[in-house]
Design a protein around this motif. Sequence first.
Motif, PDB file in Angstrom:
ATOM      1  N   ALA A  28       0.722  -1.416  -0.153  1.00  0.00           N
ATOM      2  CA  ALA A  28       0.074   0.033  -0.117  1.00  0.00           C
ATOM      3  C   ALA A  28       0.879   1.294   0.063  1.00  0.00           C
ATOM      4  N   LYS A  29       2.067   1.063   0.608  1.00  0.00           N
ATOM      5  CA  LYS A  29       3.000   2.129   0.614  1.00  0.00           C
ATOM      6  C   LYS A  29       3.935   2.430  -0.477  1.00  0.00           C
ATOM      7  N   GLY A  30       3.572   1.339  -1.672  1.00  0.00           N
ATOM      8  CA  GLY A  30       4.265   1.445  -2.896  1.00  0.00           C
ATOM      9  C   GLY A  30       5.642   0.729  -2.878  1.00  0.00           C
ATOM     10  N   CYS A  31       6.117  -0.161  -1.957  1.00  0.00           N
ATOM     11  CA  CYS A  31       7.113  -0.757  -1.832  1.00  0.00           C
ATOM     12  C   CYS A  31       7.337  -2.011  -2.743  1.00  0.00           C
ATOM     13  N   HIS A  32       8.399  -2.344  -3.408  1.00  0.00           N
ATOM     14  CA  HIS A  32       8.525  -3.489  -3.796  1.00  0.00           C
ATOM     15  C   HIS A  32       8.882  -4.555  -3.122  1.00  0.00           C
ATOM     16  N   LEU A  33       8.428  -5.978  -3.025  1.00  0.00           N
ATOM     17  CA  LEU A  33       8.682  -6.790  -2.067  1.00  0.00           C
ATOM     18  C   LEU A  33       9.349  -8.142  -2.477  1.00  0.00           C
ATOM     19  N   SER A  35       3.756  -2.243  -8.033  1.00  0.00           N
ATOM     20  CA  SER A  35       4.932  -2.759  -7.313  1.00  0.00           C
ATOM     21  C   SER A  35       5.247  -4.137  -7.775  1.00  0.00           C
ATOM     22  N   ILE A  36       6.466  -4.503  -7.674  1.00  0.00           N
ATOM     23  CA  ILE A  36       6.948  -5.652  -8.005  1.00  0.00           C
ATOM     24  C   ILE A  36       6.940  -6.756  -6.716  1.00  0.00           C
ATOM     25  N   VAL A  37       6.539  -8.080  -6.970  1.00  0.00           N
ATOM     26  CA  VAL A  37       6.641  -8.953  -5.887  1.00  0.00           C
ATOM     27  C   VAL A  37       7.427 -10.183  -6.319  1.00  0.00           C
ATOM     28  N   GLN A  38       8.495 -10.347  -5.742  1.00  0.00           N
ATOM     29  CA  GLN A  38       9.394 -11.710  -6.041  1.00  0.00           C
ATOM     30  C   GLN A  38       9.060 -12.630  -4.925  1.00  0.00           C
ATOM     31  N   VAL A  39       9.090 -13.864  -5.120  1.00  0.00           N
ATOM     32  CA  VAL A  39       8.834 -14.973  -4.202  1.00  0.00           C
ATOM     33  C   VAL A  39      10.040 -15.741  -3.899  1.00  0.00           C
ATOM     34  N   VAL A  78      13.919  -4.245  -9.544  1.00  0.00           N
ATOM     35  CA  VAL A  78      13.609  -3.232  -9.240  1.00  0.00           C
ATOM     36  C   VAL A  78      14.041  -2.132  -9.920  1.00  0.00           C
ATOM     37  N   ARG A  79      15.419  -1.988 -10.031  1.00  0.00           N
ATOM     38  CA  ARG A  79      16.209  -0.816 -10.776  1.00  0.00           C
ATOM     39  C   ARG A  79      15.749  -0.644 -12.330  1.00  0.00           C
ATOM     40  N   GLU A  80      15.352  -1.765 -13.229  1.00  0.00           N
ATOM     41  CA  GLU A  80      15.244  -1.992 -14.455  1.00  0.00           C
ATOM     42  C   GLU A  80      13.437  -1.892 -14.451  1.00  0.00           C
ATOM     43  N   ALA A  81      12.714  -1.808 -13.416  1.00  0.00           N
ATOM     44  CA  ALA A  81      11.372  -2.026 -13.560  1.00  0.00           C
ATOM     45  C   ALA A  81      11.008  -3.197 -14.476  1.00  0.00           C
TER      46      ALA A  81
END
Length: 335
Positions: free
Chosen positions: A91-96, A121-125, A300-303
């Motif tokens: 909700a705060k816009g963090c990538h996780l 936001s990106i989510v990586q597992v 994250v850097r390269e979206a």
Amino acid sequence: MLKLFKKTEKIRCGVVGTGSLGQHHARIYANMKGVEFAGIYEANPARAKEISALHNCRAFSSLDELADACDAVSVVVPTDKHAQVALPLLAKGCHLLIEKPLCASLEEASQVLAAAQSNNSIVQVGHVEHFNPVMSFLEKEINRPRYITTERLGTYQTRGTEVGVVLDLMIHDIGIVLALVKSPILKIDAMGLNLLSKTEDIANARIEFENGCVANLNASRLSLKRNREIRVFQENAYLSLDFMNQKGHLVKKSDIIAYGLKMKVGLAKPGDVSSIPVGEIPIEKGEPLALELASFVNSVREAKQPKVGAVLGKTALEVAIAITEQIRTKAEKMK
């Protein structure tokens, strides 16, 4: 629209949960080039003080404070707390990067996916084995596998027992097999036993795929030794690899045929497999977690979408839950 970072711009990273695994996320971020390690959020005050002092970083007093100071965050808390931690950060816009499994339920996983999408936001597992150099070799060499066996053994510890061994350990191999086979599942047949915890501690799953491949997965957290191995049989070769020690070998079908011909003409004795060439697999060793976090930061850097995104993580979770439910249904019938 995802934010694009400049090449020289540092990605501000943080960690939620600094237990046995989270401490290593903190260690790696603190030493990673191109990263500003903003700090941690840890529920245990003594542990928070210890880790923040070790890495000379801030111990935040709330998730909100951590989120405001970070671009990317590792969520390394017990599985049943993943959604509870991930949703306010998204909700705060963090990538996780959320440690595996993605969530404890498909409902929570869907909520996380929806929140990631709505907040760009990106989510990586954290299916870390996908970043093991062994997996890199498999991805290049495997072509239409016909039969796969996996064995993942661990010694018993109370950490992780909020879920069964399928969600705790086997899910690694579920993700690996899904990535290698690339075919819809036709049938699952599973069994398991709970001996020391409330959920299954030993499990076996036989997965049949629509393309004819069969995978036999074994997992235990009651072993006296640790082991993480995979064996793959395909048309042209047999491969045996060790994820833990990052080594392996292969036997080519052409060499087995040549051995059979030698037996026919008396140049090899039946059963003397020493005459079959066994090729050692050259694997460049590396710390899988460090490779995983570097890949996450680069995404994250390269979206760009991560190698193991939330969709793959949710698919692996769906299979793991199907296996778990089948085990529990069989256990109920045996009572």
